[in-house]
Design an enzyme around this catalytic site. Sequence first.
Site, PDB file in Angstrom:
ATOM      1  N   GLN B 340       9.827  88.000 -37.598  1.00  0.00           N
ATOM      2  CA  GLN B 340       9.739  87.128 -38.762  1.00  0.00           C
ATOM      3  C   GLN B 340       8.983  85.892 -38.299  1.00  0.00           C
ATOM      4  O   GLN B 340       8.796  85.699 -37.104  1.00  0.00           O
ATOM      5  CB  GLN B 340      11.138  86.765 -39.255  1.00  0.00           C
ATOM      6  N   ASP B 414      16.512  91.892 -33.465  1.00  0.00           N
ATOM      7  CA  ASP B 414      17.183  91.237 -34.586  1.00  0.00           C
ATOM      8  C   ASP B 414      16.931  92.016 -35.883  1.00  0.00           C
ATOM      9  O   ASP B 414      15.782  92.329 -36.212  1.00  0.00           O
ATOM     10  CB  ASP B 414      16.616  89.817 -34.703  1.00  0.00           C
ATOM     11  N   ASN B 415      17.988  92.330 -36.610  1.00  0.00           N
ATOM     12  CA  ASN B 415      17.852  92.963 -37.933  1.00  0.00           C
ATOM     13  C   ASN B 415      16.849  94.107 -38.008  1.00  0.00           C
ATOM     14  O   ASN B 415      15.971  94.107 -38.883  1.00  0.00           O
ATOM     15  CB  ASN B 415      17.413  91.896 -38.955  1.00  0.00           C
ATOM     16  N   GLU B 443      20.396  95.290 -33.283  1.00  0.00           N
ATOM     17  CA  GLU B 443      21.365  94.404 -33.931  1.00  0.00           C
ATOM     18  C   GLU B 443      21.380  94.687 -35.422  1.00  0.00           C
ATOM     19  O   GLU B 443      20.882  93.903 -36.228  1.00  0.00           O
ATOM     20  CB  GLU B 443      21.037  92.924 -33.669  1.00  0.00           C
TER      21      GLU B 443
END
Lengths: 693, 693
Positions: B340, B414-415, B443
């Site tokens: 991101q 992450d995500n 995760e």
Amino acid sequence: MTTTRDSVKRVAQQARDEQRRRGAPGAAELPADAIGTRRTIIIERVQPELDGGRHAVKRIVGDVLHVSADIFADGHGLLDAVVLLRADDEEAWRQAPMRLVDNDRWAGEIRLERNRWHRYTIEAWRDEWGTWRDGLLKKVDAGVAVPTELAEGRLMLEAAAARTPGADARRIGQALEAIERARSEKQAVAAVSGGELLAAMRRNPDRAAATRYRELDLVVDREAARCGAWYELFPRSQGRTPGEATTLKQATWRLADIAKMGFSVVYLPPIHPIGLTNRKGRNNTLNATADDVGSPYGIGSEAGGHDAVAPELGGLEEFDHFRRAVEEQGMELAIDFAIQASPDHPWVAAHPQWFRRAPDGSIKYAENPPKRYQDIYPVDFYDDDAQARAALWDELRRIVLVWVERGVKIFRVDNPHTKPIPFWAWLIREVQRDHPEVIFLSEAFTRPKVMRALAKAGFTQSYTYFTWREQRDELREYFTELTSSEMREYFRGNLFTNTPDINPHHLDAGRPAFVLRSVLAATLSSLFGIYSGWELCENARLEDREEYLHSEKYEIRVRDWDAPGNIKPLLTDLNRLRREHRALQLYDNLRFQDVTAGRTLFYRKALPGELDPRTGEPAAWREAVYVAINVDPSVPERAILHPNLPEIGIGWDEPYRMTDLLTGKARSERGADVAVDLDPNGTPFLIFSLAPL
Amino acid sequence: MTTTRDSVKRVAQQARDEQRRRGAPGAAELPADAIGTRRTIIIERVQPELDGGRHAVKRIVGDVLHVSADIFADGHGLLDAVVLLRADDEEAWRQAPMRLVDNDRWAGEIRLERNRWHRYTIEAWRDEWGTWRDGLLKKVDAGVAVPTELAEGRLMLEAAAARTPGADARRIGQALEAIERARSEKQAVAAVSGGELLAAMRRNPDRAAATRYRELDLVVDREAARCGAWYELFPRSQGRTPGEATTLKQATWRLADIAKMGFSVVYLPPIHPIGLTNRKGRNNTLNATADDVGSPYGIGSEAGGHDAVAPELGGLEEFDHFRRAVEEQGMELAIDFAIQASPDHPWVAAHPQWFRRAPDGSIKYAENPPKRYQDIYPVDFYDDDAQARAALWDELRRIVLVWVERGVKIFRVDNPHTKPIPFWAWLIREVQRDHPEVIFLSEAFTRPKVMRALAKAGFTQSYTYFTWREQRDELREYFTELTSSEMREYFRGNLFTNTPDINPHHLDAGRPAFVLRSVLAATLSSLFGIYSGWELCENARLEDREEYLHSEKYEIRVRDWDAPGNIKPLLTDLNRLRREHRALQLYDNLRFQDVTAGRTLFYRKALPGELDPRTGEPAAWREAVYVAINVDPSVPERAILHPNLPEIGIGWDEPYRMTDLLTGKARSERGADVAVDLDPNGTPFLIFSLAPL
């Protein structure tokens, strides 16, 4: 140059076909050119699917195919999906919607309308409009302004209008006009958030980036593949004078009686010319005399091989007559396909490579050491020469097609487990491509995984271990496996009570055993069969073996078909019930019921009602036929039956009528404890229905 | 011309590769050119195999891979089979024998020696010699003459001699000579029927017509993929002066303490430059002041993007220093990979297509309607332009490789569930091709099937629902699923007690909750982790949410790492036990034990002993570590433990020693009813071993 280019195109096309078959790639098999793909929806755990898609599942014309799968993707957007289906001679897919059941599980149904091989798969895509609409409404609910969202919605509507035909296009056009006209955000939101617009948008999604699962095979058979009552007879033994053989034409007099008993298939062991060399004598003895007729399984003589009919049966002409006579009685003819040759078979001279030779050059007999079968040469599928092997497969396909062209649509295949399983997969697919109505019954009595593999290879029906399942609990266990495990997707058990080779030991109990085994065969499966003589309770045994004395395989038999003590009325009744009650014509609808007793088996067959969307299993049943049967032919038993009443719509405490379907006698009952007396020397079984009062 | 021919060859090669991957064809997918094939052995129901071979199973270097399958063919001849294995950089297959277990089920084992992706498969062929020998001996036993058989045997020996090397060739030659010399059939039979000759012939079969199963993928990871104790910290918050941030170099002072507690992995949330636009303030507020440090998850600024280190952390130089310091303490560094961008990330200007735009051209913030995350732009994997998408995947691979080249071998992702799952399959495979030692931790806290799909896509480890499994029975059920279902083949759960985003409500119970959750995490799985502050029993909560007050994500924290009441001694003890007991380093060896109690969970981890050949499961266990733990932090409980003694070699009635592994205290016991008192305010758990007296 053209040749080379064509070759490139063909190989590339094969690669694309292969890719289509495999569908969207999984993790490990992602091709290098997948970088940046938008086909990112995961479709997995598809049901039905056999061995990762390597085998076809089986259904019947008119069935509804239920397909379910885990379908999900990255992120939280909504998805949509369809089941796709097409027959093997169709280019275009039919489709049916899927719905989200629970926990990323989706399900859908599509009706099967044609007797052909099919392929089915699943296609899933992002429901962009539904996702956008949910987000819009959440923001509106939270009091957030939505000018950006409305602008996005308008773009989506414009794109949809361009690809959508008919009434949906008008609906979308109206929504666009309503946005134009809207004098407030509220009005604009109302113009785009309606349910009818939602439905129209969902009917016309952009599927350019849809993910498609690999294609799965499905055989849609005709009804006779799943339901039939078979009657096996040796046409040469249908005379009335001892020792005198009958031709096919002479045997036709028997057909009316067989039809009257309610059978639907007349099955003949091999009808081909029988070899003379090493012909077997009566009771399987080695030295035949001149008047011994020989085993029909010793196929082939000067008069021809697998594509000929024995002269003593009247040749091809009488065969055609017999087949028509069978059909005139409303039945179908089934013949035997036994891949082996007598030493006199034309193949032996024409195709020596199809037979295995000893180092001295002689052809090897069939043997199961130390036993030898001198009247039969097994066919060798494993010659070193690939061309010889290919020619053998070709010839066997030709043989089957010869009979198909002559009007035979059912083949009982002898000992398929001693021939290569991929050969059967190939043969059946080849035949059913142009003749999808053809039915193949696998006569394999062998290890369980081999029997299952033959069914997966494509056999329409299969012999079973039924003959050797005698105790209550082993019957229950075996038929639960056959009809409720994954086997129900591909294996249809045809329950033969006896065969020319199987005279089960339990028949020593006499008539009561014939009665109870008839009832079991006719009601546990939608497919059953008897070998003639069964109706006369014949059980004379060769020594202590599971074989018939004076087996018709080796001699002419003559019988009084109306001898006293025969069970023809019972067989007629059973076949009548099977015709009257649709539940008895289905295969995987068998469910065992609780019973308090030691020897009594209690089960029902019923029509599935509404399905439970989670499990795909029926949540209710209708038109149930119950069978309670004492499987011990020697001891009477009082059994307390515990039918599951609520699943057929009767409350546990409600009164209901219990009707004996054979006699029509009815009684009133209440509750799930029903006492019945089952006496082998009286009536060892009860077939009944239950209906609310 | 060369180009065209090359193209033909390449496409044909792809088709062959594809065919290899698929292995021998099943029924429905038999290619037209299979007519006459001799590759007719059926190999199916292979274990392990995920989703029909679409995903790799996971193992660790040094593991033994157990492979089993149904293997059978037409006829009654004997078969033989091997497991084949090769790493993705190897041409030649290694092989290990398989053996018939029962009912056409075969099994074999092969040791995994290299940390790389592998493929494995099964090859089976007809054991011609064994089949021939069985037939020979049956005939000899039956007193039948066997001249033909001996002549056949001689031909088989001659063929084998021609293809066999070394000692086996000599053995075969000796048999041929012995036949020559034999002066009776009996002597000749003796010469060819010996067991050593049988073994030599079986070691050198003719495999020209062998059937090979499709190739299956296998990731062989290094030990740290399965076993590790993770410690998560924000490097900027390791100072001793309130409000003062630390650089990476300044944070290194903490490493000795972390290593002393026994942790093996130090994991840092994103260390990249943090954006300024819409930077978040303390406690996730919207209007940051000039001295707010911003969330490390708002990645990217003028100072760089994902391949840079924030200047305030000391840049790349200090990063290298920190990594070396971690390794000097015998630990490994893990970093975050969060796809991101802050509005200031270099990607925003350079690659506008990687971000989703509103109709007015503005980039869309991350949002979960009606919530908005203005400091973060999500990356869009679904741009219409395929080249832009491919460029994005390429860039993300480049980023990972940049850090791999800098010595980072563990990535916490992450995500991942908000990015395409096929992207992860591609990325992980791409990275591990040249860097098989790299570990990826997923995760994802999302729906169960999505979590599983990410693991199947290739993630080495996965976060779990552990944090939300609190009751005894739900813990038992969840960990049975994780470690005993098919998930154990591909999903390795890393149990985090807490994360910067998860301050579980059960921690409101204070220190007893921290104690019991530490024990559960450290002993239920071989992989566990804590986020710093855990050892100090920090549980201050933002409002009533599952979030930390004064979260380090938005501000600098300073702690007294030796504050009273800390549980560092417990964590040190647990990590010591995990190092001392190999059983605690394995993942799928968890087995729950019976216990009479309402709140006590009782389980053991042990080393597998001999395997049951039927099930492939261990039949015995050794070096067992038992854990009994009261999972209710508020109520003491007396529990009666019922360890399964025979499976660790202790008779039900034999005396044994029970040793508390934390204190070393031992007591004598007899029988499977062991009373223990588990008091949340004293010792709510007991970790012990059992040994025969």
